[in-house]
Every structure is written in C-alpha cells, then in structure tokens.
Scaffold this motif. Structure first.
Motif, short mmCIF file in Angstrom:
data_model
loop_
_atom_site.label_atom_id
_atom_site.label_comp_id
_atom_site.label_asym_id
_atom_site.label_seq_id
_atom_site.Cartn_x
_atom_site.Cartn_y
_atom_site.Cartn_z
N SER A 3 0.82 -1.22 0.00
CA SER A 3 0.00 0.00 0.00
C SER A 3 0.86 1.27 0.00
O SER A 3 0.46 2.29 -0.54
CB SER A 3 -0.95 0.01 1.19
N SER A 4 2.05 1.19 0.58
CA SER A 4 2.92 2.37 0.56
C SER A 4 3.44 2.66 -0.85
O SER A 4 3.60 3.82 -1.22
CB SER A 4 4.09 2.20 1.54
N GLU A 5 3.67 1.62 -1.64
CA GLU A 5 4.10 1.81 -3.02
C GLU A 5 2.97 2.42 -3.86
O GLU A 5 3.20 3.29 -4.70
CB GLU A 5 4.54 0.48 -3.64
N VAL A 6 1.74 1.96 -3.60
CA VAL A 6 0.59 2.50 -4.33
C VAL A 6 0.39 3.97 -3.95
O VAL A 6 0.17 4.83 -4.81
CB VAL A 6 -0.68 1.67 -4.02
N THR A 7 0.49 4.26 -2.66
CA THR A 7 0.33 5.63 -2.19
C THR A 7 1.42 6.53 -2.78
O THR A 7 1.16 7.65 -3.22
CB THR A 7 0.38 5.68 -0.65
N SER A 8 2.64 6.03 -2.78
CA SER A 8 3.76 6.80 -3.34
C SER A 8 3.55 7.04 -4.83
O SER A 8 3.80 8.14 -5.34
CB SER A 8 5.07 6.05 -3.09
N GLY A 9 3.10 6.02 -5.54
CA GLY A 9 2.84 6.15 -6.98
C GLY A 9 1.74 7.15 -7.26
O GLY A 9 1.83 7.96 -8.19
N MET A 10 0.68 7.14 -6.47
CA MET A 10 -0.43 8.09 -6.66
C MET A 10 0.03 9.52 -6.35
O MET A 10 -0.37 10.46 -7.04
CB MET A 10 -1.61 7.69 -5.77
N THR A 11 0.87 9.66 -5.33
CA THR A 11 1.39 10.98 -4.98
C THR A 11 2.26 11.52 -6.11
O THR A 11 2.14 12.69 -6.49
CB THR A 11 2.20 10.91 -3.67
N GLU A 12 3.10 10.66 -6.65
CA GLU A 12 3.96 11.09 -7.75
C GLU A 12 3.12 11.45 -8.99
O GLU A 12 3.42 12.42 -9.69
CB GLU A 12 4.97 10.00 -8.09
N THR A 13 2.07 10.68 -9.24
CA THR A 13 1.19 10.99 -10.37
C THR A 13 0.48 12.32 -10.17
O THR A 13 0.40 13.14 -11.10
CB THR A 13 0.14 9.86 -10.55
N ALA A 14 -0.01 12.57 -8.96
CA ALA A 14 -0.67 13.84 -8.67
C ALA A 14 0.31 14.99 -8.79
O ALA A 14 -0.03 16.06 -9.33
CB ALA A 14 -1.28 13.80 -7.27
N LEU A 15 1.53 14.80 -8.32
CA LEU A 15 2.56 15.83 -8.43
C LEU A 15 2.90 16.13 -9.89
O LEU A 15 3.01 17.29 -10.28
CB LEU A 15 3.82 15.41 -7.67
N ALA A 16 3.03 15.08 -10.69
CA ALA A 16 3.34 15.27 -12.11
C ALA A 16 2.19 16.00 -12.81
O ALA A 16 2.42 16.89 -13.65
CB ALA A 16 3.60 13.92 -12.77
N GLU A 17 0.96 15.66 -12.49
CA GLU A 17 -0.19 16.32 -13.11
C GLU A 17 -0.26 17.79 -12.69
O GLU A 17 -0.53 18.67 -13.50
CB GLU A 17 -1.48 15.61 -12.72
N THR A 18 0.01 18.06 -11.41
CA THR A 18 0.00 19.44 -10.93
C THR A 18 1.09 20.26 -11.61
O THR A 18 0.86 21.39 -12.04
CB THR A 18 0.21 19.47 -9.39
N LEU A 19 2.27 19.68 -11.73
CA LEU A 19 3.37 20.37 -12.40
C LEU A 19 3.04 20.62 -13.88
O LEU A 19 3.30 21.69 -14.41
CB LEU A 19 4.66 19.55 -12.28
N SER A 20 2.41 19.65 -14.51
CA SER A 20 2.01 19.79 -15.91
C SER A 20 1.00 20.92 -16.08
O SER A 20 1.12 21.75 -17.00
CB SER A 20 1.42 18.48 -16.41
N ARG A 21 0.02 20.99 -15.20
CA ARG A 21 -0.97 22.06 -15.29
C ARG A 21 -0.34 23.42 -15.01
O ARG A 21 -0.70 24.43 -15.64
CB ARG A 21 -2.11 21.82 -14.30
#
Length: 97
Positions: A3-21
């Motif tokens: 679950s920590s890997e999933v959480t970390s992956g989701m956080t990185e995805t959200a960060l990448a999307e925020t940076l992209s926007r």
C-alpha cells in the motif's frame, strides 16, 4: 505491491499532473501577455499613422522667398532645424514636452 508503493505512486502521479498544469498555465499566461503587447503596439502605430495621414492631407502654404540681405544672409545659409515627421507626430499625439 504494498500500500505504501501505491500511495507513493499516486502521490507522484498527482505531483506530475500538478506540475504539468502549472507549466501549461505559465505558457498560456505568456501567450496572453504577448498578444496584449502586440495589440498595444498595433494600436499606437495605428494612431501614429492616422495622425500622420491627417497632417499630410493639409496642403502646404506657399511662402514668397525673401531676397537675401545682410540681416537674413546667415539665416539662408544656416536654416533652422525642422522637426522630423516622427517627432512632430509624437508631439501631436502626446503633446510637446
């Protein structure tokens, strides 16, 4: 996957999307700024051209030349400097300073 890997992956995805926007918004703001600047320049140039066109529509006044004499001999040799068309147009729009 833990679950920590999933959480970390989701956080990185959200960060990448925020940076992209954020980058997309920065590009859009820069584009809008360039368009505003271009519109301002176009507006000023059109005012200068209109003012210049209005000035050239007035026919020049004919002045009789005076015969040279001792008093105005220096004036005929060294004429008064005239304002250029650009200077006179700018003074007409913004007022002389």
């Amino acid at each position: 996957m833990s679950s920590s890997e999933v959480t970390s992956g989701m956080t990185e995805t959200a960060l990448a999307e925020t940076l992209s926007r954020t980058m997309h918004n920065a590009v859009q703001n820069q584009h809008q700024s360039q368009m505003t600047t271009q519109a301002s320049i176009t507006n000023v140039m059109s005012q200068i051209l209109v003012a210049g066109r209005g000035r050239s529509a007035i026919p020049p006044t004919l002045v009789e030349p005076t015969p040279p004499s001792e008093e105005n001999e220096v004036e005929s040799i060294v004429p008064e400097p005239e304002q250029s068309t650009a200077e006179s147009t700018i003074n007409k729009i913004f007022g002389s300073r």
